[in-house]
Design an enzyme around this catalytic site. Structure first.
Site, PDB file in Angstrom:
ATOM      1  N   LYS A 195       1.545  11.679  -9.104  1.00  0.00           N
ATOM      2  CA  LYS A 195       0.364  11.715  -8.231  1.00  0.00           C
ATOM      3  C   LYS A 195      -0.687  12.723  -8.820  1.00  0.00           C
ATOM      4  CE  LYS A 195       2.155   9.165  -4.659  1.00  0.00           C
ATOM      5  NZ  LYS A 195       2.822   9.653  -3.521  1.00  0.00           N
ATOM      6  N   CYS A 255      -1.822   9.256   8.150  1.00  0.00           N
ATOM      7  CA  CYS A 255      -1.634   8.200   7.637  1.00  0.00           C
ATOM      8  C   CYS A 255      -0.259   7.663   7.527  1.00  0.00           C
ATOM      9  CB  CYS A 255      -2.339   8.124   6.141  1.00  0.00           C
ATOM     10  SG  CYS A 255      -2.623   6.614   5.445  1.00  0.00           S
ATOM     11  N   ARG A 284       0.697  -1.202  -0.042  1.00  0.00           N
ATOM     12  CA  ARG A 284       0.100  -0.057   0.085  1.00  0.00           C
ATOM     13  C   ARG A 284       0.961   1.150  -0.065  1.00  0.00           C
ATOM     14  NH1 ARG A 284       1.173   2.391   4.003  1.00  0.00           N
ATOM     15  NH2 ARG A 284       0.090   4.159   3.326  1.00  0.00           N
ATOM     16  N   GLY A 285       0.136   2.181  -0.143  1.00  0.00           N
ATOM     17  CA  GLY A 285       0.910   3.566  -0.386  1.00  0.00           C
ATOM     18  C   GLY A 285       0.939   4.047  -1.883  1.00  0.00           C
ATOM     19  N   ALA A 286       0.433   5.193  -2.259  1.00  0.00           N
ATOM     20  CA  ALA A 286       0.365   5.415  -3.740  1.00  0.00           C
ATOM     21  C   ALA A 286       1.679   5.244  -4.436  1.00  0.00           C
ATOM     22  CB  ALA A 286      -0.181   6.942  -3.695  1.00  0.00           C
ATOM     23  N   ASP A 329      -2.823  10.801  -2.672  1.00  0.00           N
ATOM     24  CA  ASP A 329      -3.070   9.715  -3.549  1.00  0.00           C
ATOM     25  C   ASP A 329      -3.365  10.565  -5.051  1.00  0.00           C
ATOM     26  OD1 ASP A 329      -3.996   8.626  -0.821  1.00  0.00           O
ATOM     27  OD2 ASP A 329      -3.450   6.995  -2.178  1.00  0.00           O
ATOM     28  N   ARG A 379      -6.853  -0.737  -7.004  1.00  0.00           N
ATOM     29  CA  ARG A 379      -7.159   0.403  -6.229  1.00  0.00           C
ATOM     30  C   ARG A 379      -7.430   1.615  -7.158  1.00  0.00           C
ATOM     31  NH1 ARG A 379      -4.546   1.303  -1.172  1.00  0.00           N
ATOM     32  NH2 ARG A 379      -6.228   2.261  -0.841  1.00  0.00           N
ATOM     33  N   ASN A 413      -6.656  12.432  -0.731  1.00  0.00           N
ATOM     34  CA  ASN A 413      -5.768  11.742   0.307  1.00  0.00           C
ATOM     35  C   ASN A 413      -6.574  10.874   1.383  1.00  0.00           C
ATOM     36  OD1 ASN A 413      -2.955  11.068   0.804  1.00  0.00           O
ATOM     37  ND2 ASN A 413      -3.392  12.265   2.783  1.00  0.00           N
ATOM     38  N   LYS A 414      -5.772  10.211   1.897  1.00  0.00           N
ATOM     39  CA  LYS A 414      -6.536   9.292   3.078  1.00  0.00           C
ATOM     40  C   LYS A 414      -7.684   9.925   4.022  1.00  0.00           C
ATOM     41  CE  LYS A 414      -5.714   5.743   3.579  1.00  0.00           C
ATOM     42  NZ  LYS A 414      -6.280   4.705   2.738  1.00  0.00           N
TER      43      LYS A 414
HETATM   44  P1  RI2 Z   1       3.048   7.578  -0.337  1.00  0.00           P
HETATM   45  C1  RI2 Z   1      -2.104   6.073   1.187  1.00  0.00           C
HETATM   46  O1  RI2 Z   1      -2.821   5.421   0.671  1.00  0.00           O
HETATM   47  C2  RI2 Z   1      -2.288   7.350   1.926  1.00  0.00           C
HETATM   48  O2  RI2 Z   1      -3.464   8.065   1.711  1.00  0.00           O
HETATM   49  C3  RI2 Z   1      -0.938   8.395   1.773  1.00  0.00           C
HETATM   50  O3  RI2 Z   1      -1.106   9.516   2.205  1.00  0.00           O
HETATM   51  C4  RI2 Z   1      -0.925   8.176   0.377  1.00  0.00           C
HETATM   52  O4  RI2 Z   1      -1.022   6.697   0.135  1.00  0.00           O
HETATM   53  C5  RI2 Z   1       0.598   8.378  -0.302  1.00  0.00           C
HETATM   54  O5  RI2 Z   1       1.563   7.403   0.195  1.00  0.00           O
HETATM   55  P2  RI2 Z   1      -3.228   3.927   1.130  1.00  0.00           P
HETATM   56  O6  RI2 Z   1      -2.604   2.900  -0.106  1.00  0.00           O
HETATM   57  O7  RI2 Z   1       3.230   7.454  -1.914  1.00  0.00           O
HETATM   58  O8  RI2 Z   1      -2.722   3.766   2.554  1.00  0.00           O
HETATM   59  O9  RI2 Z   1       3.599   9.079   0.050  1.00  0.00           O
HETATM   60  O10 RI2 Z   1      -4.683   3.779   0.971  1.00  0.00           O
HETATM   61  O11 RI2 Z   1       3.840   6.681   0.496  1.00  0.00           O
END
Ligand code: RI2
Length: 316
Positions: A229, A124, A17-19, A193, A60, A203-204
């Site tokens: 993004k 988040c 996870r994480g965009a 995101d 996603r 975002n989250k």
């Molecule tokens: P990075 C995450 O989404 C959060 O919303 C976080 O702020 C965003 O991705 C960006 O994360 P999720 O996958 O790319 O937890 O900066 O739903 O790591």
């Protein structure tokens, strides 16, 4: 197709996870899939790659990093399968490397806005936001962080684990404590995101209420976002689809309730006027300049953005 399905499962279950991370995972999966495809006919090869891309895209629905990464990886024109493969491998490796470098660069640029003694609130678990915090701390600034739990998936626990590793003094709060904590906060730093053409942030879930609190308390609000993004589709007027996840994440055992419905939107929208600055790898920009990032940095043509707006994915 097994590896693609495996990666897709990891992304949709949020094991990955994480965009930024999901974008890199998708790029690597497409690269490895292309290498393993043994086909003579370029048309068949294209069709298989499209099929794989669509499986990854469906995991996603909100994160534009995923569709931007996939489009960058599948940007090739060739009637020769080997040539196409080579282009995919090189595109994927370039994307992954640039993405990692972008997070580093955002850290360097964004950390300059943090002063010695600042308290930073983050929400988040964003690698881009944490890169800023880490660089500020490493440059010798004494900072403190307030991290939210980020219900329902508790990504705040990942964040405090990372801050612990970095040796940064941190307070963990429940999401609803944000307003009472805001008076002690000097700067909010969150990830992204999606950034839309008008500079709004997706975002989250919970980010928008943090921005509202920061606005009311006159506290700065900075977004850390790699340029992939930003959403080209929003130039064509398309709205960002907000992912609704399984209600069980919020209320385990929900099936025993007859009259209760649980909503579980994973993201919310923060209007651009609540954002002071967006920190990208090409510099900090006011949210109003997002349109230019999409046009100039992402280099999307209008017809490409328009075709991305149609329901199904297609490569060049
Ligand atoms: P990075 C995450 O989404 C959060 O919303 C976080 O702020 C965003 O991705 C960006 O994360 P999720 O996958 O790319 O937890 O900066 O739903 O790591």
């Amino acid at each position: 197709m097994e590896q693609i399905l495996e990666t897709a499962k990891k992304i949709s279950s949020m094991e990955v996870r994480g965009a930024g991370r999901i974008a890199r995972a998708a790029a690597a999966a497409l690269r490895d899939f292309a290498i393993c495809l043994h086909m003579q006919d370029a048309g068949d090869f294209d069709a298989e790659m499209r099929k794989a891309a669509n499986i990854l895209l469906a995991t996603r629905p909100t994160a534009v990093s995923l569709s931007n990464a996939i489009r960058m990886v599948l940007r090739y024109r060739s009637n020769d399968v080997e040539e196409a493969k080579a282009a995919i491998v090189s595109n994927a490796n370039r994307f992954i490397q640039n993405s990692e470098m972008a997070v580093e660069r955002i850290g360097e640029i964004g950390s300059r806005r943090i002063r010695n003694g600042d308290t930073i609130l983050t929400h988040c678990n964003s690698m881009a936001a944490l890169s800023i915090i880490e660089k500020a701390s490493k440059s010798g600034k004494g900072i403190k962080v307030i991290a939210t739990e980020s219900r329902p998936r508790w990504q705040g626990r990942l964040t405090i684990g990372m801050l612990e590793e970095m040796g940064i003094e941190t307070e963990l709060i429940v999401d609803s404590a944000v307003r009472s904590a805001m008076n002690d906060v000097d700067l909010v730093v969150v990830g992204a995101d999606v950034i839309t053409a008008n500079g709004s942030l997706v975002n989250k879930i919970g980010t928008a209420q943090i921005a509202l609190c920061a606005h009311e308390a006159r506290t700065g609000f900075m977004v850390a976002a790699e340029t992939y993004k930003f959403s080209p589709k929003t130039i064509m007027g398309e709205l960002v689809q907000i992912e609704e996840r399984n209600p069980e994440e919020v209320l385990p055992g929900i099936s025993k309730y007859k009259h209760i419905r649980v909503r579980n939107p994973a993201f919310d929208v923060t209007p651009h006027n609540y954002i002071d600055i967006i920190c990208t790898e090409v510099g900090t920009i006011p949210p109003e300049m997002s349109y230019l990032i999409i046009k100039e940095k992402l280099g999307w043509e209008m017809d490409e953005a328009a075709s991305a707006s149609s329901a199904s994915y297609s490569h060049d």
